[in-house]
Design a protein around this motif. Structure first.
Motif, short mmCIF file in Angstrom:
data_model
loop_
_atom_site.label_atom_id
_atom_site.label_comp_id
_atom_site.label_asym_id
_atom_site.label_seq_id
_atom_site.Cartn_x
_atom_site.Cartn_y
_atom_site.Cartn_z
N LEU A 124 -12.53 6.68 -1.27
CA LEU A 124 -13.68 5.78 -1.39
C LEU A 124 -13.72 5.12 -2.77
CD1 LEU A 124 -16.45 8.00 0.22
CD2 LEU A 124 -15.26 6.08 1.29
N LYS A 125 -13.18 5.83 -3.76
CA LYS A 125 -13.25 5.35 -5.14
C LYS A 125 -11.92 4.81 -5.66
CE LYS A 125 -14.76 6.97 -9.72
NZ LYS A 125 -15.25 8.13 -10.50
N TYR A 126 -10.81 5.40 -5.17
CA TYR A 126 -9.51 5.07 -5.74
C TYR A 126 -8.51 4.64 -4.67
CZ TYR A 126 -11.26 7.76 -9.75
OH TYR A 126 -12.01 8.24 -10.80
N ASN A 127 -7.54 3.85 -5.11
CA ASN A 127 -6.32 3.61 -4.37
C ASN A 127 -5.21 4.39 -5.05
OD1 ASN A 127 -7.31 1.75 -2.42
ND2 ASN A 127 -7.27 0.13 -3.97
N TYR A 128 -4.34 5.00 -4.26
CA TYR A 128 -3.27 5.83 -4.81
C TYR A 128 -1.91 5.23 -4.47
CZ TYR A 128 -7.02 9.31 -5.16
OH TYR A 128 -8.19 9.96 -5.46
N THR A 129 -0.94 5.50 -5.34
CA THR A 129 0.43 5.08 -5.08
C THR A 129 1.37 6.25 -5.35
OG1 THR A 129 0.86 4.29 -7.34
CG2 THR A 129 -0.03 2.69 -5.76
N ILE A 130 2.49 6.27 -4.60
CA ILE A 130 3.57 7.23 -4.83
C ILE A 130 4.81 6.43 -5.18
CG2 ILE A 130 5.01 9.05 -3.84
CD1 ILE A 130 2.76 9.69 -1.92
N SER A 131 5.26 6.59 -6.43
CA SER A 131 6.42 5.84 -6.91
C SER A 131 6.28 4.35 -6.65
CB SER A 131 7.71 6.38 -6.26
OG SER A 131 7.91 7.72 -6.60
N GLY A 132 5.07 3.84 -6.86
CA GLY A 132 4.80 2.42 -6.73
C GLY A 132 4.45 1.95 -5.34
N VAL A 133 4.55 2.83 -4.34
CA VAL A 133 4.24 2.46 -2.95
C VAL A 133 2.80 2.86 -2.64
CG1 VAL A 133 4.84 2.79 -0.53
CG2 VAL A 133 6.64 2.73 -2.27
N PRO A 134 1.96 1.94 -2.14
CA PRO A 134 0.57 2.27 -1.85
C PRO A 134 0.45 3.35 -0.78
CG PRO A 134 0.89 -0.11 -1.88
CD PRO A 134 2.26 0.51 -1.92
N VAL A 135 -0.54 4.21 -0.97
CA VAL A 135 -0.84 5.28 -0.01
C VAL A 135 -2.01 4.83 0.86
CG1 VAL A 135 -1.74 7.62 0.22
CG2 VAL A 135 0.02 7.11 -1.49
N THR A 136 -1.85 4.95 2.16
CA THR A 136 -2.90 4.57 3.09
C THR A 136 -3.49 5.83 3.72
OG1 THR A 136 -1.78 2.51 3.61
CG2 THR A 136 -3.47 3.24 5.15
N PHE A 137 -4.80 5.98 3.59
CA PHE A 137 -5.49 7.10 4.23
C PHE A 137 -6.00 6.61 5.59
CE2 PHE A 137 -5.46 8.22 -0.17
CZ PHE A 137 -5.33 9.60 -0.18
N PHE A 138 -5.27 6.96 6.63
CA PHE A 138 -5.59 6.45 7.95
C PHE A 138 -6.87 7.06 8.49
CE2 PHE A 138 -0.99 6.04 7.54
CZ PHE A 138 -0.83 4.71 7.91
N MET A 139 -7.48 6.34 9.45
CA MET A 139 -8.68 6.86 10.11
C MET A 139 -8.35 8.16 10.81
SD MET A 139 -11.40 4.87 9.82
CE MET A 139 -12.37 5.11 11.29
N ASN A 140 -9.20 9.12 10.67
CA ASN A 140 -9.00 10.41 11.32
C ASN A 140 -9.89 10.48 12.55
OD1 ASN A 140 -8.48 12.99 12.03
ND2 ASN A 140 -9.35 13.94 10.22
N TYR A 141 -9.42 9.95 13.67
CA TYR A 141 -10.22 9.94 14.89
C TYR A 141 -10.43 11.35 15.43
CZ TYR A 141 -9.43 4.92 14.81
OH TYR A 141 -9.40 3.62 14.44
N ASN A 142 -9.52 12.24 15.14
CA ASN A 142 -9.67 13.62 15.62
C ASN A 142 -10.90 14.29 15.02
OD1 ASN A 142 -7.36 13.50 17.17
ND2 ASN A 142 -6.03 14.12 15.48
#
Length: 420
Positions: free
Chosen positions: A76-94
């Motif tokens: 909600l507050k941050y965007n994260y990257t791993i070795s320069g590649v953006p990390v996407t936190f997908f919707m958790n429908y479960n």
């Protein structure tokens, strides 16, 4: 012999052992003793399952797959990257499917035994509007608190789920009020019907709008994982990755948060190039002559004393079996260039010292072409060398030994671990 048996044992162990995936977990929250660690694994020893032994290094075997998992962040507050590649936190429908059934929860709270009158229905819908208003304020406060946190824990999930159930309950109540109105069980004047219809529509629209925003905003996976990557056969020492985070509003990097990690690879063969200095016992022999008998042409041939070793520069290709240690055994071969400008081939073994900055101590066999006395001539012998006085020399291929110290030119080779 012992070294040979050790290498054979390690090679057979690599072939027999089954391939596994090791999951490296990085906690994005406050530092703790398990902030960066591998998930606990279990292995079957033929009789029962037991926990895998832990290593003093952050390491993975060359035959194993490795995956990266990020937990306890705050998307909600941050965007994260791993070795320069953006990390996407997908919707958790479960996560929504695991919540208690909303209908059963709602029906316990919604009383359907109201008086069939304009006044009762109006009051019911006005109360619902107030509930939606108060819930909206609570959600705004929840958002403010959540976006100010460094990481989201179990408390966030618990509050989110309770808010979701409450919001679904109010939405269901609005739909039930609309259904009762449509069934015509109330008797209204035209003005009253218009008032009720407007407030019901307002409540339905508001609850649906809040529900849509809530689901989109707060239902996500609060962890992220990469697909396993295969490092088998890679000529590398470690897997390297960097985690960074960026403020969502300003898109500015939080430089104090940046973490750079290396997971060392163990097992399998590793090939490196090194260069350095050597001492070799194989070098050209130099002779001098003296008059053997006064008044004759006989000359005494004697060897000049240049010591037991010659100085040389050279480079080697080193092959080592990767161990989880600061000292690793290795075998090498290469070429050296002596002071007499002669090339020699060397083959030996030794030890690699260090992890990234590496010194290599080695010794073994040296081979090359050197100058020797021609057949029929011996050291300290007396011979008629003729008018030229030239000592007869021939080139011969000989074996000797060497010792050397070299520096690893490639240092530590790494594989970049990016999300696959």
């Amino acid at each position: 012999m012992k070294n040979l048996l050790f290498f054979l044992f390690m090679a057979l162990s690599s072939l027999v052992s089954a391939q596994k995936t090791k999951v490296l977990v990085v906690d994005l929250g406050a530092p703790n003793e398990t902030s960066v660690t591998f998930e606990k694994c279990k292995e079957f020893d033929g009789k029962s399952c037991r926990e895998c032994p832990e290593s003093k290094w952050l390491s993975v075997r060359s035959r194993e797959l490795i995956a990266l998992k990020l937990i306890n962040g705050n998307p909600l507050k941050y965007n994260y990257t791993i070795s320069g590649v953006p990390v996407t936190f997908f919707m958790n429908y479960n996560a929504k499917n695991e919540l208690p059934p909303v209908d059963s929860v709602a029906n316990k709270k919604i009383e359907l035994t109201y008086e069939f009158s304009y006044k009762s229905l109006l009051k019911k819908n006005e109360n619902l509007r107030q509930d939606l208003f108060r819930l909206n304020i609570f959600i705004d406060n929840f958002k403010l608190k959540s976006t100010n946190k460094e990481s989201l824990g179990a408390g966030f999930v618990k509050t989110r789920d309770s808010l979701f159930i409450k919001l679904k309950t109010l939405n269901l109540e609005a739909e039930l009020n609309h259904s009762s109105f449509e069934k015509g069980i109330y008797t209204f004047t035209s003005d009253q019907e218009k008032v009720i219809e407007n407030i019901i529509k307002e409540n339905i629209d508001k609850s649906q709008e809040m529900l849509k925003f809530f689901e989109k905003k707060y239902f996500f996976k609060n962890d992220f994982y990469t697909l396993p990557i295969d490092i088998q056969g890679k000529n590398a020492d470690a897997i390297e990755f960097t985690i960074k985070r960026f403020n969502k509003e300003t898109n500015q990097e939080d430089e104090a948060f940046t973490g750079k990690y290396k997971v060392w690879i163990t097992g399998g063969l590793k090939i490196d190039l090194s260069a350095g200095v050597f001492l070799t016992s194989l070098f050209d022999r130099q002779y001098e002559t003296r008059d053997a008998i006064s008044g004759t042409t006989l000359k005494n041939i004697s060897l000049k004393n240049h010591g037991q070793y010659d100085f040389a520069f050279g480079s080697t290709i080193n092959t080592n079996f990767r161990l989880n240690s600061w000292i690793q055994p290795q075998i090498n071969f290469g070429a050296i260039f002596t002071q007499n400008q002669k090339f020699q081939m060397i083959l030996g073994a030794g030890a690699i010292l260090g992890r990234e900055e590496r010194w290599i101590l080695s010794g073994g066999l040296s081979m090359g072409v050197v100058d020797r006395l021609a057949d029929g001539f011996q050291n300290d012998g007396s011979y008629d060398l003729g008018a030229s006085g030239q000592i007869p020399m021939v080139k011969q291929f000989k074996f000797g030994h060497f010792i050397g110290i070299t520096y690893n030119l490639s240092k530590g080779n790494t594989i970049s671990m990016k999300p696959q």
